[in-house]
Design a protein around this motif. Structure first.
Motif, PDB file in Angstrom:
ATOM      1  N   GLU A  77      37.156  30.179  39.120  1.00  0.00           N
ATOM      2  CA  GLU A  77      36.890  31.606  39.273  1.00  0.00           C
ATOM      3  C   GLU A  77      37.023  32.115  40.701  1.00  0.00           C
ATOM      4  O   GLU A  77      37.112  33.312  40.918  1.00  0.00           O
ATOM      5  CB  GLU A  77      35.480  31.907  38.767  1.00  0.00           C
ATOM      6  CG  GLU A  77      35.291  31.585  37.308  1.00  0.00           C
ATOM      7  CD  GLU A  77      33.846  31.758  36.874  1.00  0.00           C
ATOM      8  OE1 GLU A  77      33.127  32.562  37.491  1.00  0.00           O
ATOM      9  OE2 GLU A  77      33.444  31.093  35.916  1.00  0.00           O
ATOM     10  N   ASP A  78      37.002  31.236  41.660  1.00  0.00           N
ATOM     11  CA  ASP A  78      37.088  31.613  43.067  1.00  0.00           C
ATOM     12  C   ASP A  78      38.552  31.673  43.491  1.00  0.00           C
ATOM     13  O   ASP A  78      39.272  30.679  43.377  1.00  0.00           O
ATOM     14  CB  ASP A  78      36.337  30.580  43.920  1.00  0.00           C
ATOM     15  CG  ASP A  78      36.325  30.908  45.393  1.00  0.00           C
ATOM     16  OD1 ASP A  78      36.936  31.923  45.810  1.00  0.00           O
ATOM     17  OD2 ASP A  78      35.701  30.152  46.148  1.00  0.00           O
ATOM     18  N   PRO A  79      39.041  32.829  43.995  1.00  0.00           N
ATOM     19  CA  PRO A  79      40.442  32.912  44.404  1.00  0.00           C
ATOM     20  C   PRO A  79      40.780  31.968  45.560  1.00  0.00           C
ATOM     21  O   PRO A  79      41.931  31.639  45.778  1.00  0.00           O
ATOM     22  CB  PRO A  79      40.642  34.370  44.807  1.00  0.00           C
ATOM     23  CG  PRO A  79      39.293  34.966  44.910  1.00  0.00           C
ATOM     24  CD  PRO A  79      38.340  34.097  44.150  1.00  0.00           C
ATOM     25  N   GLU A  80      39.767  31.498  46.287  1.00  0.00           N
ATOM     26  CA  GLU A  80      39.985  30.570  47.393  1.00  0.00           C
ATOM     27  C   GLU A  80      39.731  29.118  46.984  1.00  0.00           C
ATOM     28  O   GLU A  80      39.659  28.233  47.831  1.00  0.00           O
ATOM     29  CB  GLU A  80      39.066  30.941  48.565  1.00  0.00           C
ATOM     30  CG  GLU A  80      39.286  32.358  49.099  1.00  0.00           C
ATOM     31  CD  GLU A  80      40.694  32.584  49.607  1.00  0.00           C
ATOM     32  OE1 GLU A  80      41.240  31.683  50.284  1.00  0.00           O
ATOM     33  OE2 GLU A  80      41.263  33.653  49.321  1.00  0.00           O
ATOM     34  N   ALA A  81      39.590  28.841  45.705  1.00  0.00           N
ATOM     35  CA  ALA A  81      39.313  27.484  45.223  1.00  0.00           C
ATOM     36  C   ALA A  81      40.453  26.542  45.592  1.00  0.00           C
ATOM     37  O   ALA A  81      41.623  26.924  45.594  1.00  0.00           O
ATOM     38  CB  ALA A  81      39.119  27.501  43.711  1.00  0.00           C
TER      39      ALA A  81
END
Length: 95
Positions: A77-81
């Protein structure tokens, strides 16, 4: 004389080149590229209802109730994952 020394330094370096990976955008030397050097997501970060119709993805306060934001490949869910896939680094010069 300095220009001759610089040319010798370049020749002495062999096939070593510095490149930028077009998937993960890190700078790398061609001699240190391995099958686990690049970590990336092979799919896009999307904002839509998940295919299985479940709403287990965290929604923001302004998101419609049917929307979910996640990487389509792994569900992060995190765009920076960190990427969910590893492979060789790929230069912009590679075909």
């Amino acid at each position: 004389m300095e220009s001759g020394q610089k040319a010798e330094e370049r020749v002495g370096e062999g096939d070593e080149r510095i490149e930028v990976c077009k998937r993960c955008k890190i700078t790398f030397s061609t001699s240190s590229n391995s099958s686990s050097s690049c970590r990336f997501h092979p799919s896009f970060f999307v904002c839509r209802r998940h295919d299985d119709q479940k709403r287990y993805y965290e929604l923001g306060p302004d998101d419609p109730p049917y929307a979910a934001k996640f990487y389509d490949c792994c569900g992060a869910e995190d765009p920076e994952a960190a990427g969910c896939t590893t492979s060789f680094l790929v230069s912009y010069d590679d075909v």
